[in-house]
Design a protein around this motif. Structure first.
Motif, PDB file in Angstrom:
ATOM      1  N   TYR A 187       0.756  -1.307  -0.009  1.00  0.00           N
ATOM      2  CA  TYR A 187       0.196  -0.121   0.141  1.00  0.00           C
ATOM      3  C   TYR A 187       0.560   1.101   0.216  1.00  0.00           C
ATOM      4  O   TYR A 187       1.725   1.016   1.252  1.00  0.00           O
ATOM      5  CB  TYR A 187      -0.790  -0.030   1.227  1.00  0.00           C
ATOM      6  N   PRO A 188       0.258   1.619  -0.847  1.00  0.00           N
ATOM      7  CA  PRO A 188       1.530   3.397  -0.876  1.00  0.00           C
ATOM      8  C   PRO A 188       1.736   4.426   0.289  1.00  0.00           C
ATOM      9  O   PRO A 188       0.590   4.712   1.000  1.00  0.00           O
ATOM     10  CB  PRO A 188       1.038   4.155  -1.780  1.00  0.00           C
ATOM     11  N   ASN A 189       2.941   4.727   0.913  1.00  0.00           N
ATOM     12  CA  ASN A 189       2.707   5.532   1.666  1.00  0.00           C
ATOM     13  C   ASN A 189       3.720   6.619   1.645  1.00  0.00           C
ATOM     14  O   ASN A 189       4.150   6.474   1.062  1.00  0.00           O
ATOM     15  CB  ASN A 189       2.681   4.338   2.871  1.00  0.00           C
ATOM     16  N   PHE A 198      -6.440  -3.985  -5.849  1.00  0.00           N
ATOM     17  CA  PHE A 198      -6.016  -5.054  -5.199  1.00  0.00           C
ATOM     18  C   PHE A 198      -6.998  -5.669  -4.021  1.00  0.00           C
ATOM     19  O   PHE A 198      -7.319  -6.454  -3.696  1.00  0.00           O
ATOM     20  CB  PHE A 198      -4.864  -4.999  -4.309  1.00  0.00           C
ATOM     21  N   ASP A 199      -7.928  -5.129  -3.889  1.00  0.00           N
ATOM     22  CA  ASP A 199      -8.790  -5.065  -2.708  1.00  0.00           C
ATOM     23  C   ASP A 199     -10.217  -4.942  -2.836  1.00  0.00           C
ATOM     24  O   ASP A 199     -11.365  -5.370  -2.692  1.00  0.00           O
ATOM     25  CB  ASP A 199      -9.334  -3.990  -1.899  1.00  0.00           C
ATOM     26  N   LYS A 200     -10.856  -5.425  -4.540  1.00  0.00           N
ATOM     27  CA  LYS A 200     -11.931  -5.516  -4.780  1.00  0.00           C
ATOM     28  C   LYS A 200     -12.337  -6.250  -5.945  1.00  0.00           C
ATOM     29  O   LYS A 200     -11.509  -6.541  -7.034  1.00  0.00           O
ATOM     30  CB  LYS A 200     -12.456  -3.852  -5.767  1.00  0.00           C
ATOM     31  N   PRO A 254       9.996  -7.406   6.527  1.00  0.00           N
ATOM     32  CA  PRO A 254       8.620  -7.598   5.261  1.00  0.00           C
ATOM     33  C   PRO A 254       6.893  -6.049   6.569  1.00  0.00           C
ATOM     34  O   PRO A 254       7.380  -6.214   7.546  1.00  0.00           O
ATOM     35  CB  PRO A 254       7.619  -8.953   5.546  1.00  0.00           C
ATOM     36  N   ARG A 255       7.057  -5.692   6.192  1.00  0.00           N
ATOM     37  CA  ARG A 255       6.595  -4.263   6.578  1.00  0.00           C
ATOM     38  C   ARG A 255       5.020  -4.645   6.963  1.00  0.00           C
ATOM     39  O   ARG A 255       4.443  -5.097   5.902  1.00  0.00           O
ATOM     40  CB  ARG A 255       6.613  -2.805   5.414  1.00  0.00           C
ATOM     41  N   GLN A 256       4.382  -4.494   7.582  1.00  0.00           N
ATOM     42  CA  GLN A 256       3.051  -4.348   7.749  1.00  0.00           C
ATOM     43  C   GLN A 256       2.241  -3.758   6.999  1.00  0.00           C
ATOM     44  O   GLN A 256       2.097  -2.650   6.495  1.00  0.00           O
ATOM     45  CB  GLN A 256       2.635  -4.407   9.285  1.00  0.00           C
ATOM     46  N   ALA A 257       1.848  -4.329   6.458  1.00  0.00           N
ATOM     47  CA  ALA A 257       0.496  -3.709   5.968  1.00  0.00           C
ATOM     48  C   ALA A 257      -0.752  -2.715   6.265  1.00  0.00           C
ATOM     49  O   ALA A 257      -1.707  -3.432   6.784  1.00  0.00           O
ATOM     50  CB  ALA A 257      -0.369  -5.008   4.231  1.00  0.00           C
ATOM     51  N   GLY A 258      -0.339  -1.239   5.508  1.00  0.00           N
ATOM     52  CA  GLY A 258      -1.359  -0.618   6.048  1.00  0.00           C
ATOM     53  C   GLY A 258      -2.018  -0.162   5.475  1.00  0.00           C
ATOM     54  O   GLY A 258      -2.495  -0.139   4.315  1.00  0.00           O
ATOM     55  N   ARG A 259      -2.982   0.414   6.109  1.00  0.00           N
ATOM     56  CA  ARG A 259      -4.484   1.061   5.182  1.00  0.00           C
ATOM     57  C   ARG A 259      -4.886   2.712   5.914  1.00  0.00           C
ATOM     58  O   ARG A 259      -4.933   2.569   6.972  1.00  0.00           O
ATOM     59  CB  ARG A 259      -6.511   0.449   5.286  1.00  0.00           C
ATOM     60  N   ALA A 260      -5.243   3.368   4.915  1.00  0.00           N
ATOM     61  CA  ALA A 260      -5.403   4.893   5.197  1.00  0.00           C
ATOM     62  C   ALA A 260      -6.644   4.654   6.085  1.00  0.00           C
ATOM     63  O   ALA A 260      -7.744   4.006   5.617  1.00  0.00           O
ATOM     64  CB  ALA A 260      -5.227   5.660   4.345  1.00  0.00           C
TER      65      ALA A 260
END
Length: 246
Positions: free
Chosen positions: A13-15, A66-68, A240-246
């Protein structure tokens, strides 16, 4: 293999962290000795869009990509086992593979999440990396073609992984397969999923109700599983980074 870490990061997820890492990510691509020049150029253009674009727009596009629906899911076993019981065993086997090579479980993420899988591979010998990528080349090919037909620049990541796997995809055949598929990310398709989940909810009497999209499915899965991250001896530049969501 630094390139695999770059590909993993691009698929997350872009950040702000991603955008601030442009120089390091670009350098890793340029220094790689395995990816052909054409793929490098495509990947560098992808990095440029991700690191210089408007973050909110990029995040919205990521969720839409990716989420739909399930067709472009970054959960590998979704494309192999769907919701069958075989998927659970495959998860267990992959987690055991991680543990046997020095990984510990202390946060939440599914083991077949592609960015996590790539970061794991980045710590392994090249022949092992290639064997793993060859094992999933059919998934990478279909994902790449689906993303390409949806005009998503993320297809260049799958193309690069396919090259590294050593397997050549039949682009014409993949294009025909994907063109014949029914899109599962349209409002109508998502409504149908919601209706099916509601029926299942009523039948199960007490099971969790879905949000009506793969986002809801992913949330439920994340609530029941844990993220895997590299143990101390493997953590140098590879956690590995935790996948975050805004």
């Amino acid at each position: 293999m630094q390139l695999l870490k770059v590909l993993a990061r691009v698929l997350e997820y872009p950040n702000e962290e991603l955008q601030a890492s442009k120089d390091a990510l670009t350098a890793a691509v340029l220094e790689d000795s395995r990816l052909p020049r054409q793929n490098k150029e495509q990947l560098l253009r992808c990095l440029d869009r991700l690191c210089n674009g408007d973050l909110l727009d990029l995040q919205e596009a990521y969720v839409g990509t990716f989420d739909k629906g399930r067709a472009t899911s970054l959960l590998l076993f979704e494309h192999v086992h769907g919701e069958s019981r075989d998927r659970g065993q495959a998860m267990v086997d992959l987690m055991e593979e991680y543990r046997s090579n020095g990984l510990e479980i202390d946060a939440r993420e599914l083991p077949d999440y592609l960015p996590l899988f790539l970061e794991y591979l980045s710590t392994r010998p090249w022949e092992e990396v290639r064997n793993w990528l060859e094992d999933i080349h059919h998934i990478l090919g279909l994902l790449g073609e689906r993303l390409y037909q949806r005009e998503s620049f993320y297809h260049v990541v799958m193309d690069s992984l396919l090259v590294l796997s050593g397997r050549k995809a039949n682009r014409q055949e993949l294009a025909q397969i994907v063109a014949a598929e029914e899109r599962d990310d349209t409002p109508e398709a998502l409504d149908k999923v919601w209706e099916e989940e509601m029926v299942k909810f009523v039948d199960d009497q007490g099971s969790s109700c879905s949000t009506g999209s793969v986002v809801g499915q992913r949330r439920r899965e994340l609530e029941q599983t844990q993220t895997i991250h590299l143990s101390d001896q493997l953590m140098t530049d590879a956690t590995p980074r935790q996948a975050g969501r805004a």
